[in-house]
Scaffold this motif. Structure first.
Motif, mmCIF file in Angstrom:
data_model
loop_
_atom_site.group_PDB
_atom_site.id
_atom_site.type_symbol
_atom_site.label_atom_id
_atom_site.label_comp_id
_atom_site.label_asym_id
_atom_site.label_seq_id
_atom_site.Cartn_x
_atom_site.Cartn_y
_atom_site.Cartn_z
ATOM 1 N N ARG A 123 25.661 9.210 28.017
ATOM 2 C CA ARG A 123 25.328 10.554 26.688
ATOM 3 C C ARG A 123 23.550 9.666 27.002
ATOM 4 O O ARG A 123 23.129 10.933 27.417
ATOM 5 C CB ARG A 123 25.258 9.971 25.907
ATOM 6 N N ARG A 124 23.299 9.171 27.558
ATOM 7 C CA ARG A 124 22.335 8.607 27.793
ATOM 8 C C ARG A 124 21.558 9.079 29.178
ATOM 9 O O ARG A 124 20.260 9.602 29.497
ATOM 10 C CB ARG A 124 22.174 7.090 28.266
ATOM 11 N N PHE A 125 22.130 9.503 30.363
ATOM 12 C CA PHE A 125 22.089 9.946 31.419
ATOM 13 C C PHE A 125 22.084 11.340 31.100
ATOM 14 O O PHE A 125 20.336 12.333 31.904
ATOM 15 C CB PHE A 125 23.269 9.738 32.884
ATOM 16 N N ARG A 126 22.497 12.160 30.410
ATOM 17 C CA ARG A 126 22.555 13.837 30.189
ATOM 18 C C ARG A 126 20.970 13.491 29.952
ATOM 19 O O ARG A 126 20.954 15.288 29.731
ATOM 20 C CB ARG A 126 23.677 13.757 29.391
ATOM 21 N N THR A 127 20.937 12.855 28.758
ATOM 22 C CA THR A 127 20.095 12.668 27.479
ATOM 23 C C THR A 127 18.717 13.164 28.970
ATOM 24 O O THR A 127 17.208 13.496 29.196
ATOM 25 C CB THR A 127 19.458 12.170 26.896
ATOM 26 N N VAL A 128 18.610 11.978 28.899
ATOM 27 C CA VAL A 128 17.474 11.444 30.355
ATOM 28 C C VAL A 128 17.416 12.578 31.398
ATOM 29 O O VAL A 128 16.369 13.335 31.626
ATOM 30 C CB VAL A 128 17.515 10.115 31.030
ATOM 31 N N ASN A 129 18.535 13.400 32.278
ATOM 32 C CA ASN A 129 18.075 14.731 33.032
ATOM 33 C C ASN A 129 18.167 15.282 32.093
ATOM 34 O O ASN A 129 17.093 16.157 32.813
ATOM 35 C CB ASN A 129 19.514 14.496 33.251
ATOM 36 N N ALA A 130 17.926 16.156 31.277
ATOM 37 C CA ALA A 130 17.831 17.067 30.405
ATOM 38 C C ALA A 130 16.602 16.805 29.723
ATOM 39 O O ALA A 130 15.468 18.490 30.149
ATOM 40 C CB ALA A 130 18.354 16.816 29.013
ATOM 41 N N ALA A 131 15.411 16.130 29.641
ATOM 42 C CA ALA A 131 14.329 15.903 29.459
ATOM 43 C C ALA A 131 13.664 15.583 30.568
ATOM 44 O O ALA A 131 12.440 16.411 31.051
ATOM 45 C CB ALA A 131 13.921 14.477 29.350
ATOM 46 N N VAL A 132 14.130 15.399 32.231
ATOM 47 C CA VAL A 132 13.412 15.033 33.042
ATOM 48 C C VAL A 132 13.177 17.068 33.931
ATOM 49 O O VAL A 132 12.253 17.305 34.265
ATOM 50 C CB VAL A 132 14.112 14.535 34.609
ATOM 51 N N SER A 133 14.332 17.605 33.364
ATOM 52 C CA SER A 133 14.863 18.912 34.044
ATOM 53 C C SER A 133 13.277 20.318 33.058
ATOM 54 O O SER A 133 13.306 20.827 33.595
ATOM 55 C CB SER A 133 16.052 19.719 33.878
ATOM 56 N N THR A 134 13.574 19.490 32.413
ATOM 57 C CA THR A 134 12.564 20.218 31.335
ATOM 58 C C THR A 134 10.934 20.264 31.433
ATOM 59 O O THR A 134 10.589 19.738 32.380
ATOM 60 C CB THR A 134 12.957 20.594 30.043
#
Length: 181
Positions: A170-181
Motif C-alpha cells: 500500500r505504501r509503495f503504491r501511494t509513493v509511486n502514485a505521488a511520484v507519477s503525478t
C-alpha cells in the motif's frame, strides 16, 4: 466497512490474549509484548492497508469453513488451519484478480482462525482439544488445553507478516502514485 470488521477481529483477538495472559501471569512478561506487536501489525494493515470488504469477507468465509470442518471432524488442526489460510488467499486473488486482496483474505483468515482455535481449545468442549502427549501430567486435559494454543502463535505471526506486506504494498503504491503525478 472492511476497516470496522478488521478492527472487530483485532479487538476479539486482543480480548482473548488478555484473558490468556491473565490466566497465565508467568507468560505475560514474555508473551505480552510479542502479542502487542503482532496485533499492532494487523491493526495497521486494516486501518492503513485499506483491504477491500470482499477480501476480508473471503477471509472470514474461509475461517467459517474451517470451523465447520472442525465441528464435523474434531479436534482443531493446525494443518487444516494453514490450508484454510492458503485457500483464502487463492480465492481472494481468484475473485478479484488482485494479489493484494489475496494477502488481505489470508491475513483476515489467519487472525480469525487463530482466535477461534484458541477459544475452542481453551474454553470449548473437550472434543475440540487435541490430545497432547503429557507423560506424568495429573490432568492430561488441562495440560492439553494449556499447550494446544501454542502452535497457533505461528499462524498469528504468519498473518502479521502478511499484514506487514500488505502495508508495504500500500505504501509503495501511494509513493509511486505521488511520484507519477
Amino acid at each position: 466497512m472492511a476497516r470496522v470488521l478488521g478492527c472487530v477481529l483485532v479487538a476479539a483477538m486482543a480480548a482473548l490474549v488478555v484473558l490468556m495472559l491473565v490466566a497465565s501471569p508467568d507468560k505475560a512478561g514474555e508473551g505480552g509484548p510479542v502479542f502487542g506487536v503482532l496485533l499492532a501489525a494487523y491493526l495497521v494493515a486494516f486501518l492503513y492497508g485499506r483491504p477491500d470488504l470482499s477480501a476480508v469477507a473471503t477471509g472470514v468465509a474461509a475461517a467459517v469453513l474451517w470451523l465447520a470442518v472442525v465441528a464435523l471432524i474434531p479436534p482443531v488442526s493446525l494443518a487444516l488451519a494453514l490450508l484454510s489460510v492458503a485457500v483464502a488467499g487463492v480465492v481472494g486473488v481468484w475473485l478479484t484478480r488482485n494479489p493484494v486482496a489475496g494477502l488481505a483474505a489470508a491475513m483476515s483468515s489467519a487472525l480469525l482462525i487463530t482466535t477461534v482455535a484458541w477459544a475452542l481449545v481453551t474454553y470449548g468442549p473437550e472434543r475440540f482439544v487435541p490430545v497432547l502427549d503429557a507423560p506424568g501430567a495429573a490432568d492430561p486435559l488441562l495440560e492439553s488445553r494449556i499447550e494446544a494454543p501454542d502452535p497457533y502463535v505461528g499462524l498469528l505471526a504468519l498473518g502479521a507478516l502478511l499484514a506487514v506486506v500488505l502495508v508495504a504494498v500500500r505504501r509503495f503504491r501511494t509513493v509511486n502514485a505521488a511520484v507519477s503525478t
